[in-house]
Scaffold this motif. Structure first.
Motif, PDB file in Angstrom:
ATOM      1  N   GLU A 115       0.832  -1.208   0.000  1.00 28.05           N
ATOM      2  CA  GLU A 115       0.000   0.000   0.000  1.00 28.05           C
ATOM      3  C   GLU A 115       0.867   1.258   0.000  1.00 28.05           C
ATOM      4  N   TYR A 136      -2.588   1.027  -3.378  1.00 22.38           N
ATOM      5  CA  TYR A 136      -3.690   0.063  -3.323  1.00 22.38           C
ATOM      6  C   TYR A 136      -3.108  -1.345  -3.324  1.00 22.38           C
ATOM      7  N   ARG A 138      -4.245  -5.583  -4.065  1.00 20.50           N
ATOM      8  CA  ARG A 138      -5.191  -6.618  -4.465  1.00 20.50           C
ATOM      9  C   ARG A 138      -4.613  -7.973  -4.059  1.00 20.50           C
ATOM     10  N   GLU A 148     -12.752  -3.930  -0.465  1.00 22.21           N
ATOM     11  CA  GLU A 148     -13.637  -3.038  -1.210  1.00 22.21           C
ATOM     12  C   GLU A 148     -14.230  -3.764  -2.410  1.00 22.21           C
ATOM     13  N   CYS A 157      -9.957  -4.238  -3.897  1.00 16.11           N
ATOM     14  CA  CYS A 157      -8.858  -3.619  -3.149  1.00 16.11           C
ATOM     15  C   CYS A 157      -8.955  -3.996  -1.675  1.00 16.11           C
ATOM     16  N   ARG A 183      -7.747  -3.066   2.180  1.00 15.99           N
ATOM     17  CA  ARG A 183      -7.273  -1.966   3.033  1.00 15.99           C
ATOM     18  C   ARG A 183      -7.122  -2.472   4.455  1.00 15.99           C
TER      19      ARG A 183
END
Length: 122
Positions: A18, A23, A25, A56, A60, A62
């Motif tokens: 990140e 971002y 994946r 998300e 993605c 987080r």
């Protein structure tokens, strides 16, 4: 709360990716760790269920505040330990590999002393 070494590694990897790209994946984690996508998928489900990550709609991943705290702590231990090992003359490659293992088992007392040593010698 002590979490498994593998989970700390996943969180640290998410944190570093990140920072690099903005971002993360599942495929990015699989590539970084050389693990299969199904293995990463299973681990992400567990991390999500335990409140360490959020996923998300677009895939993605987080870190939650809880996940970020664990990831930052693991990353800090990794950096300090590898730095000290290199200070002692260990090659960068070996220091990074050794730090990756030691960061999960080191006591808080030892780690705090290592940080103080590093601060005094820089």
């Amino acid at each position: 709360m002590k979490i498994q070494e593998s989970m700390e590694n996943y969180l640290e990897t998410i944190y570093m990716l990140e920072k690099q790209t903005g971002y993360v994946r599942s495929i990015d984690i699989a590539t970084a760790l050389s693990f299969s996508k199904p293995s990463i998928s299973n681990a992400m489900k567990k991390l999500k269920a335990d409140g360490f990550i959020e996923m998300e709609d677009r895939g993605c991943i987080r870190l939650t505040e809880k996940g970020k705290a664990v990831a930052q702590g693991t990353y800090e231990r990794h950096c300090v330990i590898s730095e000290i090992l290199m200070h002692f003359g260990v090659s960068r490659e070996t220091a990074l590999e050794d730090a990756c293992r030691v960061e999960h088992v080191i006591s808080e007392e030892t780690f705090t002393s290592m940080k103080k040593f590093l601060e005094l010698n820089h």
